[in-house]
Design an enzyme around this catalytic site. Structure first.
Site, PDB file in Angstrom:
ATOM      1  N   ILE A  13       0.838  -1.213   0.000  1.00  0.00           N
ATOM      2  CA  ILE A  13       0.000   0.000   0.000  1.00  0.00           C
ATOM      3  C   ILE A  13       0.865   1.252   0.000  1.00  0.00           C
ATOM      4  O   ILE A  13       0.654   2.175  -0.790  1.00  0.00           O
ATOM      5  CB  ILE A  13      -0.978  -0.007   1.195  1.00  0.00           C
ATOM      6  CG1 ILE A  13      -1.920  -1.223   1.117  1.00  0.00           C
ATOM      7  CG2 ILE A  13      -1.784   1.295   1.267  1.00  0.00           C
ATOM      8  CD1 ILE A  13      -2.714  -1.344  -0.171  1.00  0.00           C
ATOM      9  N   ARG A  81      12.094   1.655  13.636  1.00  0.00           N
ATOM     10  CA  ARG A  81      10.840   1.071  14.109  1.00  0.00           C
ATOM     11  C   ARG A  81      10.303   1.876  15.294  1.00  0.00           C
ATOM     12  O   ARG A  81       9.316   1.509  15.909  1.00  0.00           O
ATOM     13  CB  ARG A  81      11.051  -0.388  14.527  1.00  0.00           C
ATOM     14  CG  ARG A  81      11.281  -1.279  13.336  1.00  0.00           C
ATOM     15  CD  ARG A  81      11.256  -2.747  13.670  1.00  0.00           C
ATOM     16  NE  ARG A  81      11.700  -3.500  12.493  1.00  0.00           N
ATOM     17  CZ  ARG A  81      10.920  -3.834  11.485  1.00  0.00           C
ATOM     18  NH1 ARG A  81       9.642  -3.530  11.503  1.00  0.00           N
ATOM     19  NH2 ARG A  81      11.408  -4.481  10.437  1.00  0.00           N
ATOM     20  N   SER A 149     -10.518  -0.929   5.228  1.00  0.00           N
ATOM     21  CA  SER A 149      -9.806  -1.900   4.391  1.00  0.00           C
ATOM     22  C   SER A 149     -10.203  -1.727   2.936  1.00  0.00           C
ATOM     23  O   SER A 149     -11.158  -1.011   2.610  1.00  0.00           O
ATOM     24  CB  SER A 149     -10.171  -3.310   4.840  1.00  0.00           C
ATOM     25  OG  SER A 149     -11.538  -3.538   4.544  1.00  0.00           O
ATOM     26  N   CYS A 150      -9.491  -2.438   2.059  1.00  0.00           N
ATOM     27  CA  CYS A 150      -9.810  -2.392   0.630  1.00  0.00           C
ATOM     28  C   CYS A 150     -11.218  -2.938   0.391  1.00  0.00           C
ATOM     29  O   CYS A 150     -11.978  -2.376  -0.397  1.00  0.00           O
ATOM     30  CB  CYS A 150      -8.774  -3.170  -0.163  1.00  0.00           C
ATOM     31  SG  CYS A 150      -8.479  -4.818   0.477  1.00  0.00           S
ATOM     32  N   THR A 151     -11.564  -4.013   1.090  1.00  0.00           N
ATOM     33  CA  THR A 151     -12.892  -4.609   0.894  1.00  0.00           C
ATOM     34  C   THR A 151     -13.981  -3.619   1.324  1.00  0.00           C
ATOM     35  O   THR A 151     -15.000  -3.464   0.652  1.00  0.00           O
ATOM     36  CB  THR A 151     -13.002  -5.925   1.687  1.00  0.00           C
ATOM     37  OG1 THR A 151     -11.889  -6.753   1.333  1.00  0.00           O
ATOM     38  CG2 THR A 151     -14.291  -6.657   1.392  1.00  0.00           C
ATOM     39  N   THR A 180      -1.963 -11.668   0.338  1.00  0.00           N
ATOM     40  CA  THR A 180      -1.236 -10.473   0.749  1.00  0.00           C
ATOM     41  C   THR A 180       0.029 -10.957   1.452  1.00  0.00           C
ATOM     42  O   THR A 180       0.278 -12.159   1.519  1.00  0.00           O
ATOM     43  CB  THR A 180      -2.057  -9.626   1.741  1.00  0.00           C
ATOM     44  OG1 THR A 180      -2.170 -10.373   2.957  1.00  0.00           O
ATOM     45  CG2 THR A 180      -3.448  -9.308   1.211  1.00  0.00           C
ATOM     46  N   GLY A 209     -11.949  -7.580   8.086  1.00  0.00           N
ATOM     47  CA  GLY A 209     -12.305  -6.465   8.968  1.00  0.00           C
ATOM     48  C   GLY A 209     -13.479  -5.675   8.418  1.00  0.00           C
ATOM     49  O   GLY A 209     -14.017  -4.770   9.067  1.00  0.00           O
ATOM     50  N   ASN A 309      -7.332  -4.468  -4.963  1.00  0.00           N
ATOM     51  CA  ASN A 309      -7.220  -4.266  -3.513  1.00  0.00           C
ATOM     52  C   ASN A 309      -6.003  -3.438  -3.118  1.00  0.00           C
ATOM     53  O   ASN A 309      -5.911  -2.955  -1.996  1.00  0.00           O
ATOM     54  CB  ASN A 309      -7.233  -5.602  -2.760  1.00  0.00           C
ATOM     55  CG  ASN A 309      -6.382  -6.663  -3.393  1.00  0.00           C
ATOM     56  OD1 ASN A 309      -6.812  -7.294  -4.365  1.00  0.00           O
ATOM     57  ND2 ASN A 309      -5.181  -6.838  -2.869  1.00  0.00           N
TER      58      ASN A 309
END
Ligand code: 3PG
Ligand code: MG
Length: 711
Positions: A13, A81, A149-151, A180, A209, A309
């Protein structure tokens, strides 16, 4: 000015977002954080991709281990991080796109020292979710938001449209989802979960999600919808199988639903026999497959919805970011007209319609056309009454030579509506007409016919002043868009005491332009070309500009002032500031405009011109210098022509400069009425300030009374 953003995480992404932002007109990526990454791998990573088709015509230049150029844009690379180690403020960054999938609660996001964050996954707390095309307009300045999310981005626009139109009784869905990075290549032993099995050989049932995100955005569907996901062995593009039943008396046809989708700007229909890879790198998040959709029973349908996606999700995220930036820039300006509603109100609109005239006709209506956006915005709201107020010229008391009635015709022509003229100015008669007339737009006689306008300071503390008391009876909302007059401490600029006050689009855009010079937070280099008749009134301006711009070129009549008044000390003193000061080298000189002129070179600081001679234009050596400076800068501001440009003989160098500026493709800002009129003889797309004195005063002192009135 572009908005700086940062990206945390350059996985699928992060990379898709970054690639789509490369040529964005108003957003620029300033920093990227990629833990455990070597900059030498960057170019290979960005220029090749196993999925996407995109424009690879960009240039990567590595500067050092943490910095690179993308075309001309400098990007800093962090590799940590530990979010606390990233200081976004150093890079003027207010917006972070977090693509790590790790920062999914408000608490965790607080580790990032940045004002706004977009999570690129569903949140694990109650962080608000915004989906472009569904509820993005509800965004109201929240600092941390989720793009879900993409969905979710694929299914929610479809559900919203269906529910708004037909009311959903219940629905279930399955997303047949590409693998993924959370899938394994070969079987692993770390847990007993199905995700530990190889994606090469399996269809793997997986949670999504999306169910939670749907309820968060459309709480009316609670208890009516559920779904799951199967991860399949393809690397990108997914397909939702949505089964939906409507709570509706009507007999809904599949065709009705397709027509509905066709009408939505957010949903597309595919009627060809395509397969998943055909949808690679598409940006629409919900592409209905017409042939893959069907009727199951009365008001029950199966719909197939394709989505990339990665790519369409990233495109949705960028649209959400754009929406946030727009909304926040308006919120950060509480008195900006965009935040006001004029419906049913009486509006006092101060404009600067002081247009140049010749023998009683307006020769340039630039100030009128520049005010239309604000007038039309007010009218769109359907106010009760709109009173337009302006000065015209510099009358001494009431003098009909300066009547604003000259503006009636051009205003009516531009607005296509009748305007009533209040010839008595501020008076009881005018107020009576204003309140009782069936018209809704009024133009007041020149406000400068009242002594109180210009001498507001001496009248303002008199509680019995009739004009001041009367003027406040006209309206309940005041709007100032008179940028050209914003430097005047006049009654109609700083003395109107309405319940509500705001400023218009012109004020806003002029300040935005001038702040490119005073608040330049880009790496853009600026050249100021300073011409004009005389230097004396420009000293504060030059002094101020010398602190902000890279180069100043001084030419025109200014040079005579420098020569005659020996201003070496002044030039020496401003030379110590940021700018490099360049002076005219040659030109046409004469003892008067009528006499014959001669070409002369000049060394301005060591005066080499005869005492009785003046320069009336500059010449080839100077023009070559200016051209080189135009080439080496990004923004060019120009005030004052380089010669006596109203005289045919002495307008050549200014005309050549117009041509050079046009060919340069640089950002050009023209200041001052005379320079505007001059450049307007030629076709150009320069930014022309409507302010003369006001823009120069803003650049000299960094503030204007008419602007401070709103702070
Ligand atoms: C201008 O023309 O510069 C403005 O309208 C302001 O006019 P003023 O200089 O007469 O105040
Ligand atoms: Mg002026």
């Amino acid at each position: 000015m572009k908005i700086n953003v940062s990206i945390n995480g350059l996985g699928r992404i992060g990379k898709s977002v970054f690639l789509q932002l490369i040529n964005h007109p108003s957003i620029v990526v300033r920093t990227i954080n990629i833990p455990d990454f070597k900059i030498k791998n960057l170019e290979n990573y960005l220029k090749h991709d196993s999925c996407h088709h995109y424009d690879k015509n960009f240039k990567i230049t590595i500067i050092d281990d943490n910095n690179f150029l993308l075309n001309d844009n400098h990007i800093h690379l962090f590799s940590t991080r530990n979010a606390i180690e990233i200081n976004y403020k150093d890079y003027n960054v207010d917006y972070l796109i977090d693509c790590t999938g790790v920062y999914l609660t408000q608490k965790k996001c607080a580790e990032h020292n940045v004002k706004y964050i977009i999570m690129s996954a569903p949140p694990k707390d109650d962080t608000p979710i915004f989906i472009n095309g569904v509820n993005e307009y509800k965004y109201n300045g929240e600092n941390i938001v989720s793009n879900a999310s993409c969905t979710s981005n694929s299914i929610i626009p479809v559900l919203k449209l269906l529910d708004d139109t037909y009311k959903i009784k219940n629905a279930s869905f399955l997303t047949i989802h590409s693998s993924t990075n959370s899938q394994q290549v070969v079987d692993c032993i770390t847990s007993s979960s199905r995700t530990q099995r190889s994606i090469f050989n399996n269809l793997i049932i997986h949670s999504t999600g999306a169910s939670n995100s749907i309820i968060s955005v459309m709480p009316q569907l609670k208890g009516k919808i559920g779904g799951s996901s199967v991860r399949v062995p393809t690397n990108n593009v997914s397909l939702i199988d949505l089964n939906v039943q409507f709570d509706n008396e009507l007999d809904i046809k599949l065709n009705d639903i397709m027509k509905l989708f066709e009408s939505s700007p957010y949903i597309k229909i595919n009627d060809k026999n395509l397969v998943s890879s055909d949808f690679m790198s598409t940006t629409c998040p919900s592409i209905i497959d017409k042939n893959g959709s069907m009727v199951i029973g009365k008001n029950v349908f199966k719909l197939s919805i394709w989505y990339d996606n990665e790519w369409s999700y990233s495109s949705q995220l960028i649209k959400l970011l754009e929406n946030m930036i727009n909304k926040n820039s308006v919120c950060e300006k509480p008195y900006f007209i965009e935040n006001y509603n004029f419906t049913g109100k009486n509006v006092f609109l101060r404009l600067d319609l002081n247009c140049p005239t010749d023998c009683g006709t307006i020769t340039d209506d630039f100030r009128i056309t520049s005010s239309l956006k604000t007038i039309n915005r007010i009218l769109k709201d359907k106010p009760n009454k709109l009173l337009i107020v302006s000065h015209f010229g510099r009358p001494k008391g009431k003098d009909l030579k300066y009547s604003t009635s000259i503006l009636l015709e051009p205003l009516m022509k531009n607005l296509g509506e009748n305007i009533e003229f209040l010839e008595d100015g501020i008076s009881q008669e005018s107020l009576n007409s204003f309140n009782s007339s069936p018209n809704r737009i009024f133009l007041l006689e020149n406000i400068r016919f009242h002594a109180e306008e210009e001498k507001y300071k001496s009248f303002k503390d008199d509680p019995n002043n009739l004009t001041i008391n009367m003027i406040n009876k006209f309206c309940n909302i005041y709007c100032n868009d008179a940028f050209g007059c914003a430097h005047r401490e006049h009654l109609s600029i700083v003395g109107i005491k309405c319940v509500e006050k705001c400023y218009g689009y012109l004020m806003d855009s002029e300040i935005v332009q001038l702040n490119k010079i005073l608040k330049n937070n880009t790496n853009k280099k600026i050249l100021a070309i300073m011409g004009g008749a005389k230097m004396d009134d420009k000293l504060p301006l030059l002094e101020s500009l010398s602190k902000y711009v890279n180069d100043i070129y001084i030419a025109g009549g200014n040079i005579n002032s420098l020569l005659k008044n020996n201003m070496k000390n002044f030039i020496d003193s401003i030379s110590k500031n940021k700018s490099k000061i360049h002076l005219m080298k040659d030109g046409l000189a004469s003892t008067s405009l009528e006499n014959k002129c001669l070409y002369k070179t000049v060394d301005v600081l060591n005066n080499s011109l005869n005492n009785d001679e003046y320069f009336y234009d500059c010449s080839v050596l100077s023009i070559i210098d200016i051209n080189n400076l135009i080439e080496s800068n990004d923004i060019i501001i120009w005030n004052g022509t380089l010669g006596v440009s109203e005289n045919e003989l002495y307008k050549s160098s200014s005309a050549i400069i117009v041509d050079l500026l046009k060919k340069s493709n640089k950002e050009i800002i023209i200041l001052g009425g005379d320079t505007n009129s001059f450049v307007n003889q030629y076709e150009n797309n320069f930014y022309k300030s409507t302010g003369g004195g006001s823009s120069l005063e803003y650049l000299s002192y960094g503030s204007l009374v008419g602007v401070d009135f709103f702070s």
